[in-house]
Design a protein around this motif. Structure first.
Motif, PDB file in Angstrom:
ATOM      1  N   PHE A  27     -11.526  -3.426   2.358  1.00 51.64           N
ATOM      2  CA  PHE A  27     -12.623  -2.879   3.158  1.00 51.64           C
ATOM      3  C   PHE A  27     -13.973  -3.398   2.676  1.00 51.64           C
ATOM      4  O   PHE A  27     -14.843  -3.726   3.481  1.00 51.64           O
ATOM      5  CB  PHE A  27     -12.596  -1.352   3.105  1.00 51.64           C
ATOM      6  CG  PHE A  27     -13.674  -0.711   3.931  1.00 51.64           C
ATOM      7  CD1 PHE A  27     -13.606  -0.724   5.314  1.00 51.64           C
ATOM      8  CD2 PHE A  27     -14.765  -0.118   3.319  1.00 51.64           C
ATOM      9  CE1 PHE A  27     -14.605  -0.138   6.080  1.00 51.64           C
ATOM     10  CE2 PHE A  27     -15.769   0.463   4.076  1.00 51.64           C
ATOM     11  CZ  PHE A  27     -15.686   0.456   5.465  1.00 51.64           C
ATOM     12  N   SER A  28     -14.149  -3.501   1.355  1.00 58.02           N
ATOM     13  CA  SER A  28     -15.430  -3.986   0.836  1.00 58.02           C
ATOM     14  C   SER A  28     -15.665  -5.445   1.227  1.00 58.02           C
ATOM     15  O   SER A  28     -16.797  -5.828   1.530  1.00 58.02           O
ATOM     16  CB  SER A  28     -15.499  -3.820  -0.679  1.00 58.02           C
ATOM     17  OG  SER A  28     -14.481  -4.580  -1.294  1.00 58.02           O
ATOM     18  N   SER A  29     -14.611  -6.245   1.259  1.00 59.78           N
ATOM     19  CA  SER A  29     -14.749  -7.640   1.696  1.00 59.78           C
ATOM     20  C   SER A  29     -15.122  -7.705   3.173  1.00 59.78           C
ATOM     21  O   SER A  29     -15.942  -8.523   3.579  1.00 59.78           O
ATOM     22  CB  SER A  29     -13.461  -8.419   1.466  1.00 59.78           C
ATOM     23  OG  SER A  29     -13.172  -8.503   0.102  1.00 59.78           O
ATOM     24  N   LEU A  30     -14.525  -6.844   3.978  1.00 60.97           N
ATOM     25  CA  LEU A  30     -14.848  -6.797   5.406  1.00 60.97           C
ATOM     26  C   LEU A  30     -16.311  -6.409   5.622  1.00 60.97           C
ATOM     27  O   LEU A  30     -17.010  -7.009   6.440  1.00 60.97           O
ATOM     28  CB  LEU A  30     -13.920  -5.827   6.129  1.00 60.97           C
ATOM     29  CG  LEU A  30     -14.119  -5.697   7.628  1.00 60.97           C
ATOM     30  CD1 LEU A  30     -13.832  -7.027   8.317  1.00 60.97           C
ATOM     31  CD2 LEU A  30     -13.250  -4.600   8.192  1.00 60.97           C
ATOM     32  N   ILE A  31     -16.788  -5.440   4.869  1.00 62.62           N
ATOM     33  CA  ILE A  31     -18.189  -5.025   4.968  1.00 62.62           C
ATOM     34  C   ILE A  31     -19.112  -6.174   4.586  1.00 62.62           C
ATOM     35  O   ILE A  31     -20.135  -6.412   5.236  1.00 62.62           O
ATOM     36  CB  ILE A  31     -18.453  -3.784   4.081  1.00 62.62           C
ATOM     37  CG1 ILE A  31     -17.680  -2.584   4.606  1.00 62.62           C
ATOM     38  CG2 ILE A  31     -19.935  -3.470   3.983  1.00 62.62           C
ATOM     39  CD1 ILE A  31     -18.051  -2.144   6.013  1.00 62.62           C
ATOM     40  N   LEU A  32     -18.780  -6.912   3.526  1.00 64.12           N
ATOM     41  CA  LEU A  32     -19.591  -8.063   3.117  1.00 64.12           C
ATOM     42  C   LEU A  32     -19.606  -9.150   4.183  1.00 64.12           C
ATOM     43  O   LEU A  32     -20.647  -9.766   4.439  1.00 64.12           O
ATOM     44  CB  LEU A  32     -19.091  -8.629   1.791  1.00 64.12           C
ATOM     45  CG  LEU A  32     -19.426  -7.809   0.563  1.00 64.12           C
ATOM     46  CD1 LEU A  32     -18.727  -8.373  -0.665  1.00 64.12           C
ATOM     47  CD2 LEU A  32     -20.922  -7.758   0.342  1.00 64.12           C
ATOM     48  N   ILE A  33     -18.483  -9.398   4.827  1.00 64.15           N
ATOM     49  CA  ILE A  33     -18.429 -10.391   5.895  1.00 64.15           C
ATOM     50  C   ILE A  33     -19.302  -9.970   7.061  1.00 64.15           C
ATOM     51  O   ILE A  33     -20.072 -10.770   7.609  1.00 64.15           O
ATOM     52  CB  ILE A  33     -16.974 -10.614   6.353  1.00 64.15           C
ATOM     53  CG1 ILE A  33     -16.183 -11.305   5.253  1.00 64.15           C
ATOM     54  CG2 ILE A  33     -16.923 -11.411   7.650  1.00 64.15           C
ATOM     55  CD1 ILE A  33     -14.686 -11.337   5.492  1.00 64.15           C
ATOM     56  N   ILE A  34     -19.226  -8.716   7.444  1.00 69.67           N
ATOM     57  CA  ILE A  34     -20.059  -8.213   8.547  1.00 69.67           C
ATOM     58  C   ILE A  34     -21.533  -8.280   8.164  1.00 69.67           C
ATOM     59  O   ILE A  34     -22.375  -8.706   8.962  1.00 69.67           O
ATOM     60  CB  ILE A  34     -19.638  -6.777   8.923  1.00 69.67           C
ATOM     61  CG1 ILE A  34     -18.233  -6.802   9.543  1.00 69.67           C
ATOM     62  CG2 ILE A  34     -20.642  -6.144   9.876  1.00 69.67           C
ATOM     63  CD1 ILE A  34     -17.615  -5.438   9.741  1.00 69.67           C
ATOM     64  N   TYR A  35     -21.856  -7.886   6.932  1.00 65.91           N
ATOM     65  CA  TYR A  35     -23.240  -7.956   6.456  1.00 65.91           C
ATOM     66  C   TYR A  35     -23.767  -9.385   6.518  1.00 65.91           C
ATOM     67  O   TYR A  35     -24.869  -9.636   7.005  1.00 65.91           O
ATOM     68  CB  TYR A  35     -23.331  -7.418   5.022  1.00 65.91           C
ATOM     69  CG  TYR A  35     -24.651  -7.706   4.361  1.00 65.91           C
ATOM     70  CD1 TYR A  35     -25.751  -6.902   4.622  1.00 65.91           C
ATOM     71  CD2 TYR A  35     -24.812  -8.790   3.509  1.00 65.91           C
ATOM     72  CE1 TYR A  35     -26.975  -7.171   4.038  1.00 65.91           C
ATOM     73  CE2 TYR A  35     -26.030  -9.063   2.922  1.00 65.91           C
ATOM     74  CZ  TYR A  35     -27.106  -8.249   3.188  1.00 65.91           C
ATOM     75  OH  TYR A  35     -28.308  -8.527   2.626  1.00 65.91           O
TER      76      TYR A  35
END
Length: 106
Positions: A27-35
């Motif tokens: 989930f943290s990687s997904l948030i970083l990609i979206i950011y």
């Protein structure tokens, strides 16, 4: 923006395994990609275009593109706790002094 969008689509087409791997990332990687897709890309290009629209001369805007490495370094220090090397700090000082000199001589 169009070139980034087309580049993203082409990357998906030529790397089909990456689409399957999207469901396996944290989930943290997904948030970083979206950011990373929203702030450095979409919003920055929107404001860059708006600055060109409001400026009387192109040079008023283009001189500020040299601030990007300085801001990236500051964000790395603040967000990631990354300590830059001495050469990076010297380069940042030279960039800032160059911008000050450029804006003073106009």
């Amino acid at each position: 923006m169009y070139s980034m969008l087309i580049g993203g689509v082409l990357l998906v087409i030529y790397s089909p395994s990456s689409v399957g791997n999207m469901f396996n990332i944290s989930f943290s990687s997904l948030i970083l990609i979206i950011y990373m897709s929203i702030f450095p890309s979409i919003i920055s290009y929107f404001f860059w275009t708006k600055a060109f629209e409001l400026a009387k001369h192109t040079t008023e805007v283009t001189s500020f593109m040299f601030v990007t490495p300085v801001l990236a370094t500051l964000m790395g220090i603040i967000i990631l706790g990354d300590i830059p090397k001495l050469s990076t700090l010297i380069g940042g000082i030279i960039i800032i002094l160059g911008m000050v000199l450029f804006n003073k001589t106009k």
